[in-house]
Write a protein that holds these residues in place. Structure first.
Motif, PDB file in Angstrom:
ATOM      1  N   LEU A  32      51.925 -30.871  42.694  1.00 37.28           N
ATOM      2  CA  LEU A  32      51.560 -30.273  44.110  1.00 37.28           C
ATOM      3  C   LEU A  32      52.075 -28.816  44.406  1.00 37.28           C
ATOM      4  O   LEU A  32      53.389 -28.704  44.385  1.00 37.28           O
ATOM      5  CB  LEU A  32      52.275 -31.461  45.336  1.00 37.28           C
ATOM      6  CG  LEU A  32      51.822 -31.009  46.670  1.00 37.28           C
ATOM      7  CD1 LEU A  32      50.461 -31.339  46.907  1.00 37.28           C
ATOM      8  CD2 LEU A  32      52.751 -31.938  47.647  1.00 37.28           C
ATOM      9  N   PRO A  33      51.189 -27.993  44.769  1.00 33.53           N
ATOM     10  CA  PRO A  33      51.446 -26.639  44.950  1.00 33.53           C
ATOM     11  C   PRO A  33      52.027 -26.384  46.425  1.00 33.53           C
ATOM     12  O   PRO A  33      51.268 -26.756  47.250  1.00 33.53           O
ATOM     13  CB  PRO A  33      50.402 -25.687  44.637  1.00 33.53           C
ATOM     14  CG  PRO A  33      49.276 -26.779  44.920  1.00 33.53           C
ATOM     15  CD  PRO A  33      49.717 -28.023  44.565  1.00 33.53           C
ATOM     16  N   VAL A  34      53.052 -25.724  46.537  1.00 33.20           N
ATOM     17  CA  VAL A  34      53.790 -25.779  47.743  1.00 33.20           C
ATOM     18  C   VAL A  34      54.492 -24.449  48.058  1.00 33.20           C
ATOM     19  O   VAL A  34      55.115 -23.881  47.168  1.00 33.20           O
ATOM     20  CB  VAL A  34      54.696 -26.822  48.201  1.00 33.20           C
ATOM     21  CG1 VAL A  34      55.565 -26.556  49.634  1.00 33.20           C
ATOM     22  CG2 VAL A  34      54.514 -28.152  47.910  1.00 33.20           C
ATOM     23  N   ASP A  35      53.891 -23.625  48.708  1.00 31.73           N
ATOM     24  CA  ASP A  35      54.404 -22.141  48.953  1.00 31.73           C
ATOM     25  C   ASP A  35      54.156 -21.667  50.359  1.00 31.73           C
ATOM     26  O   ASP A  35      53.106 -21.179  50.811  1.00 31.73           O
ATOM     27  CB  ASP A  35      53.512 -21.298  48.020  1.00 31.73           C
ATOM     28  CG  ASP A  35      53.978 -19.736  47.988  1.00 31.73           C
ATOM     29  OD1 ASP A  35      55.002 -19.279  48.685  1.00 31.73           O
ATOM     30  OD2 ASP A  35      53.094 -18.891  47.758  1.00 31.73           O
ATOM     31  N   LEU A  36      55.317 -21.774  51.056  1.00 35.35           N
ATOM     32  CA  LEU A  36      55.037 -21.413  52.747  1.00 35.35           C
ATOM     33  C   LEU A  36      55.621 -19.831  52.942  1.00 35.35           C
ATOM     34  O   LEU A  36      56.758 -19.341  52.401  1.00 35.35           O
ATOM     35  CB  LEU A  36      56.377 -22.164  53.203  1.00 35.35           C
ATOM     36  CG  LEU A  36      56.340 -21.869  54.766  1.00 35.35           C
ATOM     37  CD1 LEU A  36      55.108 -22.281  55.631  1.00 35.35           C
ATOM     38  CD2 LEU A  36      57.706 -22.591  55.530  1.00 35.35           C
TER      39      LEU A  36
END
Length: 406
Positions: free
Chosen positions: A363-367
């Protein structure tokens, strides 16, 4: 005679706020309502951070995949033989820092062991292509034959053609056979198998040598169907390149070739932000109701403070800061929980996804900082507006009327 309290008496305001923040046995629902407001804002900020991080991470992952398979910039001919070695030489002189890979392209039918699949075949210079396409560089083998192909993993699987196997390619061009004609066909050896992470590309694209095109399709040497260009800053350099290009060619950026896709993702991202912001908006209603109930239950205390010299400004400040404390505490707690959630999702493989659909199994997460800033800004505005009305209502309390009714 009562001593009038100065308007700047911050200690007085601070003590009253501490008193109102404590649990009141006589009015437990006020504390519960404030607690629900705190939890609602914390949950809203946390969900917003994680959701926006996932949306942004997914968008970046798709961008990275499409950037590789679509190339930063592509020059296409309007007229025949417009993209040639002379044009490439001019570009190299003007923009020596860019990397170039000319190509031929045609549609073919791939056949092996009864399996048939339509494909898009590119004829490329192996070394130049490897210099701008890391996926191709990783996949290409060491076969020296001009009749070799590098195909996607999906196509290789459907054709049952691993590296070293041979496949038959059928071209739209005709060749004479006896008294008739039939489609041109040729056996190619599979030189390598690439995996881009996007199923649509892995099932449809193949690469072969420039020499194969020139030999089979009689393509003129030095004249191409297009030119792929690698640039670290294609958005900035596309206009500079346009100025030196002749009128018989056009240049496109990868974002133009996939503009609708990314516009849809950006619209979805904005819609998701607004929808999730409603969670915080609903939670802020608990701040309003909690403060209004506090005002109603403390009417006699407010009236007494007014008679002892407290000003409207101090009363308003008490309840305004009370709302800010509840909201800000929820926002800080939500930020910490959201950061923890993002760290857990990026560190541990808790959620797995089908790689052929999303381009990645993790799961790609980049805030981004801009997304986080919008979340904090939107939450802060809602909290400020929620604290204003109850504070104004408290400051309008008439001590004479309240004490007379008491």
């Amino acid at each position: 005679m009562s001593q009038r309290l100065p308007s700047s008496n911050k200690n007085f305001v601070r003590r009253i706020i501490k008193h109102y923040l404590k649990y009141d046995k006589e009015n437990p629902f006020i504390f519960i309502s404030a607690l629900l407001a705190f939890l609602g804002i914390a949950a809203g900020v946390m969900v917003l951070m994680i959701a926006m991080g996932i949306m942004n991470g997914t968008q970046k992952e798709f961008t990275k995949k499409l950037f590789v398979m679509n190339y930063p910039l592509t020059i296409l001919p309007i007229e025949e033989d417009a993209v040639n070695d002379s044009l490439i030489q001019i570009l190299k002189e003007k923009f020596p820092h860019l990397k170039y890979s000319p190509y031929y392209t045609t549609q073919v039918i791939t056949k092996n062991e009864g399996a048939v699949q339509g494909s898009l075949l590119y004829g490329i210079d192996y070394e130049k292509e490897a210099d701008i396409n890391p996926i191709f560089k990783k996949a290409k083998g060491d076969t020296t034959s001009k009749f070799r192909v590098v195909m996607g993993e999906g196509l290789s699987f459907e054709m049952n053609a691993p590296k070293g196997e041979k496949v038959t390619l059928y071209f739209s061009e005709q060749q004479a056979i006896g008294f008739g004609t039939m489609p041109l066909q040729k056996r190619f050896i599979v030189d390598g198998v690439f995996k881009s992470g996007l199923k649509a590309y892995d099932k449809a694209i193949m690469y072969t040598s420039l020499e194969a095109f020139e030999k089979l399709l009689k393509q003129p040497h030095g004249s191409y169907d297009g030119l792929h260009i690698y640039s670290k800053n294609p958005l900035d350099e596309i206009n500079d390149i346009k100025t030196i290009l002749p009128d018989n060619v056009v240049i496109e950026g990868w974002w133009q070739q996939n503009g609708n896709f990314f516009s849809a993702m950006e619209m979805e991202k904005k819609a998701l932000f607004l929808v999730l912001l409603l969670i915080i908006l609903v939670a802020s209603l608990n701040i309003i109701s909690s403060l209004l109930m506090t005002v109603m239950s403390r009417r006699s205390e407010i009236a007494l403070m007014r008679t002892l010299g407290a000003t409207k400004t101090e009363i308003k400040s008490i309840f305004f800061k009370l709302g800010l404390i509840i909201g800000s505490a929820g926002m800080i707690a939500g930020t910490l929980l959201g950061s923890l959630g993002i760290w857990i999702l990026t560190t541990f493989d808790i959620i797995s996804m089908p790689e052929d659909v999303y381009g990645t199994s993790k799961l790609p997460v980049d805030l981004t900082l801009s997304d986080f800033s919008f979340i904090i800004l939107g939450t802060s505005i809602i909290i400020l507006l929620s604290a204003l009305y109850p504070a104004k209502k408290a400051s309008q309390t008439d001590p004479l009327t309240v004490l007379r009714n008491e």
